[in-house]
Scaffold this active site. Sequence first.
Site, PDB file in Angstrom:
ATOM      1  N   GLU A 257       0.882  -1.172   0.000  1.00  0.00           N
ATOM      2  CA  GLU A 257       0.000   0.000   0.000  1.00  0.00           C
ATOM      3  C   GLU A 257       0.910   1.208   0.000  1.00  0.00           C
ATOM      4  O   GLU A 257       1.551   1.511   1.005  1.00  0.00           O
ATOM      5  CB  GLU A 257      -0.927  -0.026   1.219  1.00  0.00           C
ATOM      6  CG  GLU A 257      -2.168   0.827   1.034  1.00  0.00           C
ATOM      7  CD  GLU A 257      -2.019   2.230   1.578  1.00  0.00           C
ATOM      8  OE1 GLU A 257      -1.524   3.101   0.811  1.00  0.00           O
ATOM      9  OE2 GLU A 257      -2.375   2.469   2.733  1.00  0.00           O
ATOM     10  N   CYS A 291      -1.910   8.884   2.718  1.00  0.00           N
ATOM     11  CA  CYS A 291      -1.578   8.326   1.406  1.00  0.00           C
ATOM     12  C   CYS A 291      -2.709   8.559   0.415  1.00  0.00           C
ATOM     13  O   CYS A 291      -2.469   8.699  -0.785  1.00  0.00           O
ATOM     14  CB  CYS A 291      -1.264   6.842   1.531  1.00  0.00           C
ATOM     15  SG  CYS A 291      -2.503   5.903   2.433  1.00  0.00           S
TER      16      CYS A 291
END
Length: 497
Positions: A257, A291
């Site tokens: 990720e 993110c």
Amino acid sequence: MAFPIPARQLFIDGEWREPIKKNRIPVINPSTEEIIGDIPAATAEDVEVAVVAARRAFRRNNWSATSGAHRATYLRAIAAKITEKKDHFVKLETIDSGKPFDEAVLDIDDVASCFEYFAGQAEALDGKQKAPVTLPMERFKSHVLRQPLGVVGLISPWNYPLLMATWKIAPALAAGCTAVLKPSELASVTCLEFGEVCNEVGLPPGVLNILTGLGPDAGAPLVSHPDVDKIAFTGSSATGSKVMASAAQLVKPVTLELGGKSPIVVFEDVDIDKVVEWTIFGCFWTNGQICSATSRLLVHESIAAEFVDKLVKWTKNIKISDPFEEGCRLGPVISKGQYDKIMKFISTAKSEGATILYGGSRPEHLKKGYYIEPTIVTDISTSMQIWKEEVFGPVLCVKTFSSEDEAIALANDTEYGLAAAVFSNDLERCERITKALEVGAVWVNCSQPCFVQAPWGGIKRSGFGRELGEWGIQNYLNIKQVTQDISDEPWGWYKSP
């Protein structure tokens, strides 16, 4: 706010152990720039000890070979203990990471919820064992076993220190794996404290081991260790590429990720004030260090002037303060290095011809700490660094569009593919945009809500694999086919001698 940082060692095999090289890393409060404690610095030698402990725990019969229901009792006990110690964890998370206190409260609540959810997933796993497979030949019967992968290496980031570690720990343990966790050295305090929770609930020794330390010294040896069966990594795309390359030498599976440069697309038929609030939340939440931050605002040209005017007014109203102050909505970024990196992005945007419409500096009332004003950048071209690269700070860039097709093209004009948001009262249009966006998650008329029940992950250079939901536990399972001949008749392929 002064708050003592507990003095901890590495958590290996259910014990607190001093690093073999006895080194420590200072813990710096990003709100004050003061050293408030230290954490142990693991090296390859400590990784070896931790992996051996995890392998030993995996081979014992009291974890990997037990039922999911048995493991669920531990996960629920962990959830209860986190809730019991919530105030302690919230204070540590706030002082260590700089995130506003109110956000840390939500994070720790989510930690408990995540363990509770994956306790249910562990129990559900029992009902899926020996699931029959329909075959075309009656003489055979087949079923599927779902078994833990083995020893897993978990590498977690600093923006949601305990929560994103939990996204990995909870499903890994639910599946029956044993694990070595390596949190970011920039915010490890709550992850170390979690070791104490493991002991308090009686988690078998070696099931979870926690190593703090620098990436090259502890993270890299964990990734390349031949007795680690899988790596789950959350962090930058650059580091993710190195993780993938290292794991590939052993054909070791990874889930990644990674970074993002997520768009937020706003059409002309919206309630402007409502969407402006979602816009600043989508980019400035967690001090802009997300993110999935929707940091590329694409707004329809017909409402752009009014929208941006209100955007500035709302942004000016954000309370920037010590994270412990009541009502704080923007704290410091994590470190001096991150502060300098963000300020360099802003100065480069200026030099490339962009306009810093608001912010871009240190708040005048905060002389200490790694604080940056929430920043709005306009007059953007798609060739600019600020448009293309992840800033990981409270910086929002703004661009207009005139048509649906242009909005989609601009939204997808990125090497990343983690998330996106679309705002319109026309839900059919929202559905069209959702299908066209090249991302792993789409928010419709909102930005950033994330739930443990739903899958999380990206495409393109934002990584691959999915965490959370029923997909999260699948990351840590080996699917084994078992086929049996149930006929009394010989196979008859060869002539009998």
